[in-house]
Every structure is written in structure tokens, then in C-alpha cells.
Design a protein around this motif. Structure first.
Motif, PDB file in Angstrom:
ATOM      1  N   SER A 187      -5.356  -5.219   5.933  1.00 57.20           N
ATOM      2  CA  SER A 187      -4.193  -5.577   6.751  1.00 57.20           C
ATOM      3  C   SER A 187      -4.366  -5.200   8.211  1.00 57.20           C
ATOM      4  O   SER A 187      -3.649  -5.702   9.071  1.00 57.20           O
ATOM      5  CB  SER A 187      -2.943  -4.872   6.208  1.00 57.20           C
ATOM      6  OG  SER A 187      -3.016  -3.462   6.450  1.00 57.20           O
TER       7      SER A 187
ATOM      8  N   HIS B 202       3.842  -8.304   0.223  1.00 57.45           N
ATOM      9  CA  HIS B 202       4.885  -9.237   0.652  1.00 57.45           C
ATOM     10  C   HIS B 202       5.508  -9.968  -0.534  1.00 57.45           C
ATOM     11  O   HIS B 202       6.720 -10.204  -0.560  1.00 57.45           O
ATOM     12  CB  HIS B 202       4.308 -10.230   1.674  1.00 57.45           C
ATOM     13  CG  HIS B 202       3.556 -11.369   1.075  1.00 57.45           C
ATOM     14  ND1 HIS B 202       2.284 -11.242   0.533  1.00 57.45           N
ATOM     15  CD2 HIS B 202       3.888 -12.681   0.932  1.00 57.45           C
ATOM     16  CE1 HIS B 202       1.877 -12.404   0.101  1.00 57.45           C
ATOM     17  NE2 HIS B 202       2.829 -13.300   0.328  1.00 57.45           N
TER      18      HIS B 202
ATOM     19  N   HIS C 257       6.222  -6.485   7.379  1.00 53.97           N
ATOM     20  CA  HIS C 257       4.933  -6.600   6.701  1.00 53.97           C
ATOM     21  C   HIS C 257       4.982  -5.963   5.316  1.00 53.97           C
ATOM     22  O   HIS C 257       5.549  -4.889   5.132  1.00 53.97           O
ATOM     23  CB  HIS C 257       3.843  -5.889   7.506  1.00 53.97           C
ATOM     24  CG  HIS C 257       3.418  -6.619   8.736  1.00 53.97           C
ATOM     25  ND1 HIS C 257       2.471  -7.609   8.723  1.00 53.97           N
ATOM     26  CD2 HIS C 257       3.824  -6.497  10.027  1.00 53.97           C
ATOM     27  CE1 HIS C 257       2.294  -8.071   9.960  1.00 53.97           C
ATOM     28  NE2 HIS C 257       3.100  -7.410  10.758  1.00 53.97           N
TER      29      HIS C 257
ATOM     30  N   GLN D 220       0.732  -9.269   4.932  1.00 55.36           N
ATOM     31  CA  GLN D 220       1.486 -10.519   5.002  1.00 55.36           C
ATOM     32  C   GLN D 220       2.955 -10.209   5.350  1.00 55.36           C
ATOM     33  O   GLN D 220       3.479  -9.140   5.033  1.00 55.36           O
ATOM     34  CB  GLN D 220       1.399 -11.269   3.679  1.00 55.36           C
ATOM     35  CG  GLN D 220      -0.022 -11.641   3.281  1.00 55.36           C
ATOM     36  CD  GLN D 220      -0.668 -12.561   4.299  1.00 55.36           C
ATOM     37  OE1 GLN D 220      -0.088 -13.555   4.724  1.00 55.36           O
ATOM     38  NE2 GLN D 220      -1.888 -12.234   4.719  1.00 55.36           N
TER      39      GLN D 220
END
Length: 395
Positions: free
Chosen positions: A148, A182, A224, A229
Motif C-alpha cells: 500500500s 477496503h 484507505h 485501496q
């Protein structure tokens, strides 16, 4: 004379007695006293022992009203001559002391507010007396996946503990979810929307995560998942609108977002020293922002743009953001975020007297006076679509 006009002495005597009776209550006794002084004792005895049936009925006379003498208790001087009248008891016109009956004291502010808490639904205030009042879902994302490119959010557990304890004190059923991707954030919101909220009066969602700025129609911002995501705030609110969650129709739905709203850092502007009381942030202030891998500066930005949805904004929703759209949100790794710290304090100190919108303005004022590294500022705000005042339960 009228006595001689009577034919017999008996009639004359009766006329005399009648006249005496009409001359006052003391006339007849005075007449008897005169007879005694002149030696007519037999006549006095006869008149006193006579047959009352043959005496004319007395004529009622209105008694004389004689004012009672006023006696000064401090005066002890004896009169120069004896009083010819019999002593008269002094009767006070009113009691010396009357019992004091205190009027019922008005209810105290705390009692008044406590009574107001048990309010029914009205045009002014939401009904908020269910027990529990509602469900409070907290999503706390701390540990982010390496892919991420988002740093772990140190200090977020402090925020989570504060919010969990605070909303339990406000009589909410608190559910905590940690480190959600997510897709799992969406699942958590979908599961919350499918629950039956008929017995509740309110629903609260608190999200502690990194954030970003995205296009939006109504509610800016996106948060997030730990996978990097994003989930738009608009989408999060839509799960609980009147169409998707009928059991929350007409009931307040509150969202508190601790995340960056973008990548800009606000350095503020100079004002008079009397305008604010500046406060320094923590030693290690970080941001809940977009990828930070390109910089080792602990103050670098890392939040992304806010989200925008296509559905019309439903009523009875309030979204409170930790920062103005487009700007970063600061978090102390040791004390937690500025926003949550002040939100918790304001709720604790003012929930018994103030409505939610008023308390959020207090939070805005407190956070606006803090500075990161003595340089950067932060301004919380909210999108308010509530139709009534909202007062939390004060236990």
C-alpha cells in the motif's frame, strides 16, 4: 308621663322594665343598684327572681367595639392612680412569629437537562432515549500492508480506545473492527445496514485510517483500507440512508472521519495574539495521508482527495471530518490525533448541556489553535444534513 298613662301599676312596671331593656345592657343593672341604695331590697329581689316568662324579650343590641389597649412590654412604670376598669388581657393582632414556608426551589441546571434528556421526538430534537441508544461501529486501521506504500498509523489505538469508552458512556453498543481491507470496510457497512435498528434511536460510524481526496457530489473524501485501496465517504454514508436501511429512516446517522482530506499542509495566517491561544502539537506528529514512501520527513503529506458519490444526499446524516477537504490531518504517535483527543474531551465536558453541532464547533475551535512543529495548522469541519438538534444521553 307615659308611665301614668298606663291603667295599672303592673303595666307601669312592665313599661319601665321595657324601657330599661332598650337602653343598653347596663341600664337594668344600674337601676337595680339604685334601688339597693335607696333601701328597696325587697323590690330588687323581686325583680331579680321574677318570672322571666312575663318579661318582654330583650332587644338585641350591637355590641360596642372597644379598641384593645396597646401595651408596651418595655414600660414598667405604675400609674399614679388605680385603674377603675377591670384588667383587660392584651391579645396580639397576629402571632409574634409565623412559620416560614419556603417556595419550592427551581430545578437545578443538571436536573433540568436530565429531564430534557428523556425527550420525545419533536420538531426541535431527535428522540435519543433508547437503551442502548444505538450501535457505534469503529473501524481502526493501524497496520498497513507494504504494497500500500502507507505507513502504519502509530497512536491510532489511543484514538480507538478513547472513542470506544466515550460512546459506551453515551449508552451505545460499540463494535470495533481493526485493520480492514477496503472490501472488508464495505462488508462491515453492509452488515451494519442489514441489522434491525428499530429499537434504536441513532447510529454512529467512526473511521480511523489514512485518507485521500477524490471527486464527489456531496460528501468529500475517501478512506484507505490496509491494502491501500480507497472507499469513498459518500459510499459509506449511502449504506445507511433511508433507502438502504429502512429501520434508520428519520433517525440521525453520524460519521466521524479521522483521516487526511488531501495532501496540502496549512501554515495558517498571522492574527492578533488576542485572537487565539496557540498550542503546540506532539513531538512526533504524523499525517493520515497518501503514500509516504517517497519522503522520510515525518511531516510529509500522505492523505488523498475526498470522495464524491452520485446518489442524492439523504436526510438525517452528519459527517464530521478531522480536517478541511484537501488538507492533511495530524496525529501524535504518543497521544493520538488532535481531532479525536479534542472530540473526546468536548463530549465528556459538555454532553450534559449542549447539542452535537455546538460541541463540534468547540472541537473546531480547539483544534484550530494547535500547531504541528509550531508551523502547520488543521481545521476540522462537518457536512450537516440533520433536521433537528441532537442531544446525546448523559448518564
Amino acid at each position: 308621663m307615659k308611665y301614668r298613662s298606663k291603667e295599672t301599676k303592673r303595666d307601669q312596671a312592665r313599661q319601665l322594665v321595657t324601657d330599661l331593656e332598650t337602653r343598653g345592657s347596663q341600664a337594668f343593672p344600674a337601676f337595680l343598684e339604685c334601688l339597693r341604695e335607696t333601701g328597696h331590697h325587697d323590690l330588687v329581689e323581686l325583680l331579680q327572681s321574677g318570672d322571666s316568662a312575663h318579661r318582654p324579650p330583650p332587644i338585641p343590641v350591637q355590641p360596642s367595639l372597644i379598641p384593645l389597649p396597646v401595651q408596651n412590654p418595655k414600660c414598667t412604670k405604675k400609674p399614679d392612680r388605680p385603674d377603675l376598669t377591670p384588667p383587660v388581657a392584651v391579645v396580639p393582632l397576629r402571632p409574634v412569629s409565623l412559620p416560614v414556608v419556603k417556595p419550592p426551589s427551581p430545578p437545578s441546571e443538571a436536573q433540568r437537562v436530565r429531564h430534557d434528556r428523556l425527550r420525545r421526538d419533536s420538531i426541535q430534537c431527535y428522540k435519543m432515549d433508547a437503551s442502548p441508544c444505538g450501535i457505534c461501529l469503529i473501524i481502526n486501521n493501524v497496520d498497513f500492508e507494504p504494497a500500500s506504500e502507507l505507513k502504519d498509523r502509530k497512536g491510532s489505538n489511543i484514538d480507538c480506545d478513547k472513542m470506544e469508552n466515550r460512546f459506551k458512556a453515551l449508552n451505545f453498543e460499540v463494535i470495533v473492527k481493526r485493520n480492514l481491507k477496503h472490501i472488508h470496510i464495505k462488508h462491515a457497512m453492509s452488515s451494519l445496514a442489514k441489522r434491525d435498528h428499530s429499537a434504536y434511536d441513532c447510529c454512529v460510524v467512526i473511521i480511523l485510517s489514512h485518507g485521500t481526496e477524490v471527486n464527489h457530489n456531496r460528501f468529500p473524501g475517501a478512506v484507505h483500507g490496509v491494502d491501500g485501496q480507497v472507499v469513498p465517504v459518500q459510499l459509506i454514508t449511502n449504506y445507511l440512508n433511508g433507502q438502504n436501511c429502512p429501520s434508520l429512516q428519520g433517525k440521525p446517522k453520524l460519521f466521524f472521519i479521522q483521516a487526511c482530506g488531501g495532501g496540502e499542509k496549512d501554515t495558517g495566517f498571522e492574527v492578533s495574539p488576542d485572537e487565539v491561544e496557540p498550542s503546540l502539537g506532539g513531538i512526533d506528529d504524523q499525517m493520515d495521508a497518501i503514500p509516504m514512501s517517497s519522503s522520510s520527513d515525518s511531516l510529509s503529506t500522505s492523505d488523498e482527495l475526498d470522495a464524491r458519490a452520485t446518489l442524492p444526499t439523504p436526510s438525517d446524516i452528519l459527517v464530521s471530518y478531522s480536517t478541511f477537504p484537501g488538507y492533511v490531518s495530524w496525529r501524535d504517535t504518543e497521544a493520538g490525533s488532535w481531532y479525536v483527543e479534542n472530540l473526546d474531551r468536548v463530549l465528556k465536558e459538555n454532553v450534559a448541556t449542549d447539542d452535537l453541532v455546538t460541541m463540534l464547533m468547540m472541537v473546531n475551535a480547539a483544534v484550530s489553535q494547535i500547531s504541528a512543529k509550531g508551523l502547520y495548522k488543521q481545521m476540522p469541519g462537518s457536512f450537516n444534513f440533520l433536521r433537528k438538534h441532537l442531544y446525546f444521553q448523559s448518564l
